[in-house]
Structure formats: C-alpha cells, structure tokens
Write a protein that holds these residues in place. Sequence first.
Motif, PDB file in Angstrom:
ATOM      1  N   UNK A   1       1.363  -3.030  -0.854  1.00  0.00           N
ATOM      2  CA  UNK A   1       1.063  -1.621  -0.771  1.00  0.00           C
ATOM      3  C   UNK A   1       0.100  -1.213  -1.574  1.00  0.00           C
ATOM      4  N   UNK A   2      -0.797  -0.301  -1.038  1.00  0.00           N
ATOM      5  CA  UNK A   2      -1.649   0.411  -1.433  1.00  0.00           C
ATOM      6  C   UNK A   2      -2.902  -0.353  -1.639  1.00  0.00           C
ATOM      7  N   UNK A   3      -3.120  -1.745  -0.883  1.00  0.00           N
ATOM      8  CA  UNK A   3      -4.068  -2.343  -0.653  1.00  0.00           C
ATOM      9  C   UNK A   3      -4.869  -2.455   0.829  1.00  0.00           C
ATOM     10  N   UNK A   4      -6.009  -2.728   1.050  1.00  0.00           N
ATOM     11  CA  UNK A   4      -6.718  -3.207   1.973  1.00  0.00           C
ATOM     12  C   UNK A   4      -6.282  -4.573   2.501  1.00  0.00           C
ATOM     13  N   UNK A   5      -5.421  -5.037   3.548  1.00  0.00           N
ATOM     14  CA  UNK A   5      -4.684  -6.059   3.902  1.00  0.00           C
ATOM     15  C   UNK A   5      -5.569  -6.729   4.805  1.00  0.00           C
ATOM     16  N   UNK A   6      -6.166  -8.014   4.727  1.00  0.00           N
ATOM     17  CA  UNK A   6      -6.795  -8.764   5.422  1.00  0.00           C
ATOM     18  C   UNK A   6      -5.590  -9.869   6.258  1.00  0.00           C
ATOM     19  N   UNK A   7      -5.217  -9.383   7.393  1.00  0.00           N
ATOM     20  CA  UNK A   7      -4.440  -9.967   7.998  1.00  0.00           C
ATOM     21  C   UNK A   7      -4.694 -11.177   8.595  1.00  0.00           C
ATOM     22  N   UNK A   8      -6.183 -11.417   9.118  1.00  0.00           N
ATOM     23  CA  UNK A   8      -6.432 -12.534   9.676  1.00  0.00           C
ATOM     24  C   UNK A   8      -8.237 -12.724   9.282  1.00  0.00           C
TER      25      UNK A   8
END
Length: 195
Positions: A109-116
């Motif tokens: 939550x609240x982060x920029x998520x690197x999905x791939x």
Amino acid sequence: MTIPYDIRPARKSDAAEIALLISIAVHGDMWEEEKDEQAGEVSGPIEVGRLDLLSEDGTFSWSDAFMAEANGEVAGMILGYRKPDARQPAPPNLWAPLVPLQELEAESAGLWYVAMLGVHKNWRSQGAGSALLEHADQQARRTNARGLALVVDDGNGGARKLYEGRGFVVRDSRPIVPFPDSKQDGSNWLLMVKE
C-alpha cells in the motif's frame, strides 16, 4: 560503456512482446494454452497472454508497462503501478500460483509496485534492468508513492543482487506455488521494498 536505453510507455501493439517478457520474468509460462473447441484452434501461452494484456479485465494491462529499447530492439520491460494508500485485500478465487504473489502485493500500500520486470537474455548485465528500475523510481516520485516494492523468487540470485544494489530490502515472504512448466530455482517469493 553504458548503453543508452530509451524508456517509453508501452503501446497496445507491444502486448505480445510484454507477454513474452512476463514469461521470461516468471521463468515459465504464466498463461496456459487454450483450445477453442468450436474453431478447432489452439492458442499458445504467449497469444493467451497477449489477449489477457489487451483485455479490460485481464490479469495485467499493456498500459501499465514501459519498454526499454536500444539499438532498434526491445531490450526489456517493466510493468507497474501506484498502489492505493489503503491496503487492498487479495481478490477471491485466484489461480493458486497467484495467491502468494497477491498476498505480498497487498502489503505494498502506498508504494509503486513493480509487478513484472523482464529483460531479454542478450541484454542482461548491460544495464537494462537498472535503467528500468530508475524509471520506476521516477514513476514513484511522479505519483507521490512512498517508494517501490516488488516480489522476487528467492532463488533468482542475479535479480536479487540487482535489487539489493538499488536499495531494496526483504520485508516478507510466502512459499512459491509454481506456475505450469516453471523453471524457478527458489522455494519462496520475497517482497522487497525500497522506501
């Protein structure tokens, strides 16, 4: 010598390339072949992934990806997005291999998520992954995220070294439920965070 990478937003026409790079990132096919009984046609995993990326309700969207190009070809891609500030639960009825990944993503939550993050073999160890992660840092700042998060297989030493070298630390883990035909070396997914 540092290779100059051009990082650009993905285009809809990149969907097949993104599907291929996702398969590279997960060390196997994330999507299974599908057979259309009426048409008598078989769609391979990359085509199934391409269609998923183009779908409004797919697992991922091509529009969340950025492509790294050099010397006239795609070197790699990063697919990510800003997570809402409030923790979102994992969706119900997920395919088993995605459950531990979604549980860890829910902690971002609240982060920029690197999905791939996927880089073609001939571009590895040439700065493509670092260039894509630098772009993710820029996206995190642009979206007022508190930092970055990603999940990596604990047996992927090269990726872990890259992430640790860029300031990521392990925050949590879950046992891996393998994708079909996966060639993963590890036994746990690691949530790594850079704040």
